[in-house]
Enzyme design. Sequence first.
Site, short mmCIF file in Angstrom:
data_model
loop_
_atom_site.label_atom_id
_atom_site.label_comp_id
_atom_site.label_asym_id
_atom_site.label_seq_id
_atom_site.Cartn_x
_atom_site.Cartn_y
_atom_site.Cartn_z
N PHE A 156 0.81 -1.22 0.00
CA PHE A 156 0.00 0.00 0.00
C PHE A 156 0.84 1.26 0.00
O PHE A 156 0.38 2.33 -0.42
CB PHE A 156 -0.93 0.02 1.23
CG PHE A 156 -0.23 0.30 2.53
CD1 PHE A 156 0.06 1.60 2.94
CD2 PHE A 156 0.17 -0.74 3.36
CE1 PHE A 156 0.71 1.86 4.13
CE2 PHE A 156 0.83 -0.49 4.57
CZ PHE A 156 1.10 0.82 4.95
N LYS A 180 -0.95 -7.96 -8.68
CA LYS A 180 -1.89 -8.01 -7.56
C LYS A 180 -1.54 -6.85 -6.63
O LYS A 180 -0.66 -6.94 -5.80
CB LYS A 180 -1.78 -9.34 -6.82
CG LYS A 180 -3.04 -9.75 -6.04
CD LYS A 180 -3.50 -8.79 -4.95
CE LYS A 180 -2.68 -8.93 -3.69
NZ LYS A 180 -3.25 -8.07 -2.56
N GLU A 183 -4.86 -4.40 -1.52
CA GLU A 183 -6.30 -4.14 -1.45
C GLU A 183 -6.61 -2.82 -0.75
O GLU A 183 -7.72 -2.30 -0.84
CB GLU A 183 -7.02 -5.29 -0.74
CG GLU A 183 -6.61 -5.54 0.70
CD GLU A 183 -5.40 -6.47 0.84
OE1 GLU A 183 -5.26 -7.05 1.93
OE2 GLU A 183 -4.61 -6.58 -0.13
N SER A 233 5.46 -6.81 4.18
CA SER A 233 5.97 -7.01 5.53
C SER A 233 6.86 -8.25 5.61
O SER A 233 6.78 -9.16 4.77
CB SER A 233 4.81 -7.15 6.52
OG SER A 233 4.09 -8.36 6.26
N SER A 255 11.31 -7.00 2.05
CA SER A 255 10.70 -7.19 3.35
C SER A 255 10.80 -5.94 4.22
O SER A 255 10.91 -4.82 3.71
CB SER A 255 11.40 -8.39 4.01
OG SER A 255 10.95 -8.62 5.30
N CYS A 288 9.93 1.60 3.65
CA CYS A 288 10.96 0.67 4.13
C CYS A 288 12.34 1.32 4.20
O CYS A 288 13.28 0.70 4.69
CB CYS A 288 11.00 -0.57 3.26
SG CYS A 288 11.43 -0.24 1.55
N GLU A 387 10.05 -3.53 13.35
CA GLU A 387 9.58 -2.51 12.42
C GLU A 387 8.20 -2.04 12.86
O GLU A 387 7.28 -2.85 13.00
CB GLU A 387 9.51 -3.05 10.99
CG GLU A 387 9.07 -2.01 9.99
CD GLU A 387 8.96 -2.54 8.58
OE1 GLU A 387 9.43 -1.84 7.65
OE2 GLU A 387 8.43 -3.64 8.40
#
Length: 488
Positions: A156, A180, A183, A233, A255, A288, A387
């Site tokens: 996102f 993909k 959402e 994540s 990640s 990140c 994190e």
Amino acid sequence: MTVIKNETTILKNFINGQWVESSGTETLEVTNPATREVLARVPISTKEDVDRAVRAAKNAFETWKNTPVPKRARIMFIFHHLLNEHHEELATLVVQENGKAYKEAYGEIQRGIECVEFAAGAPTLMMGESLSGIAEGIDSEMFRYPLGVVAGITPFNFPMMVPLWMFPLAIACGNTFILKPSEKTPILANKLAELFTKAGAPEGVLNVVHGAHDVVNALIDHEDVQAISFVGSQPVAKYVYERAAAQGKRVQALSGAKNHHIVMPDADVETAVQHVISSAFGSAGQRCMACSAVVVVGDNNQFVQLLKQKTDEIVIGNGMDPEVLLTPVIRQSHREKVLGYIQKGIEEGATLIRDGRKEIEEMPEGNFLGPTIFDHVTPDMTIAKEEIFAPVLSLLRAKDLDEALEYIRKSRYGNGATIYTKDAKAVRKFREEADAGMLGINVGVPATMAFFPFSGWKDSFYGDLHVNGKDGVNFYTRKKMITSRFDF
């Protein structure tokens, strides 16, 4: 997020050049983080939707793989032009569905456009190698070929840039692609598909399937999907890597992070404070490469005092306000999780010198959390290790550079690190010994340009080949070696 059933006002998937409804019956609300206004509803697509997209991509690949590389590149040039033409519109979409400040969103669009610029160099990037006379009368050549159907699963926090890390280069290399998107931020993905089609992409070359974990699993498990590129994540990145790699697929899974900024005694304090604030609190700390831990070397109370002073001056609010730096976190549920981290920091003995919780009551309409700073954090504390992905900053103290570097070495993550200093000796030591893949010297966000790989280490990355740069080209292609003899 509320689940809505049997609604008709929902986003559609993009499959084989057509906008099609998902076969699923459930949708999720897509909301503006600053206002909680419902912008759209996104379908929770099914395995059947994924199968349909893969079939379309597989069929398109048979033609696309044989399309001359310069012709593929020309589509990227047109796409690049369209992205520039829609720059402001795209930035506004990012603000609306992600919540970040317009200036940050505008910069994100630019970073994405630069990825398309890189992909437009496909004729050069796809070049092989050759050597005459590897033995008497024998020559050898290497050619690159696409993999086939590949998929990208994006987060996102960068709904524009991260998809453009993936599909332009993959497609320019001759693959077909299934995207993909998150959402939480799916609207921009549909806009990208619209513009890419307008640029001349054939049907089935780019497909967009919305959804959640069922779509992710279906893409990972599909026998016709050759590679998975993922950003998200740490627990999910590890899961995607392990599940996909176990099936023999290529995987690059970016990640989590815990990026340390070292402030040396000789640092320009005002510059360091400016960069730390921008890095830690820009995009609400939801990137990140954000600074989430500052290691103050020596007794540099001037830095701490100025950091607190300047943080108190930060303008908080809706990202469309040009004065705003700090914007809301993505969802209320995430803010609740962050509040748990703040409480944990207090319980474990850190000193809360700037409490961002007060802004929650002052701005009840959105998912706001003010900038939060803990001082005297120790490496064993939860807020120093995990994190948080929010505007929460930890200050650790170190007696010298060696101790500061040891903090970085002990972290499970290795995305980035920065040092603020004028000392060339300290810079060189930091460069050689900092245990992270992207380093900054007096730079707040040491993210690389599209022609270099985004090089996370340790639990910040799972895989062998990174996104962007030559790593990206190698990830999306396979090599054929030809050995020839004609002296008979």
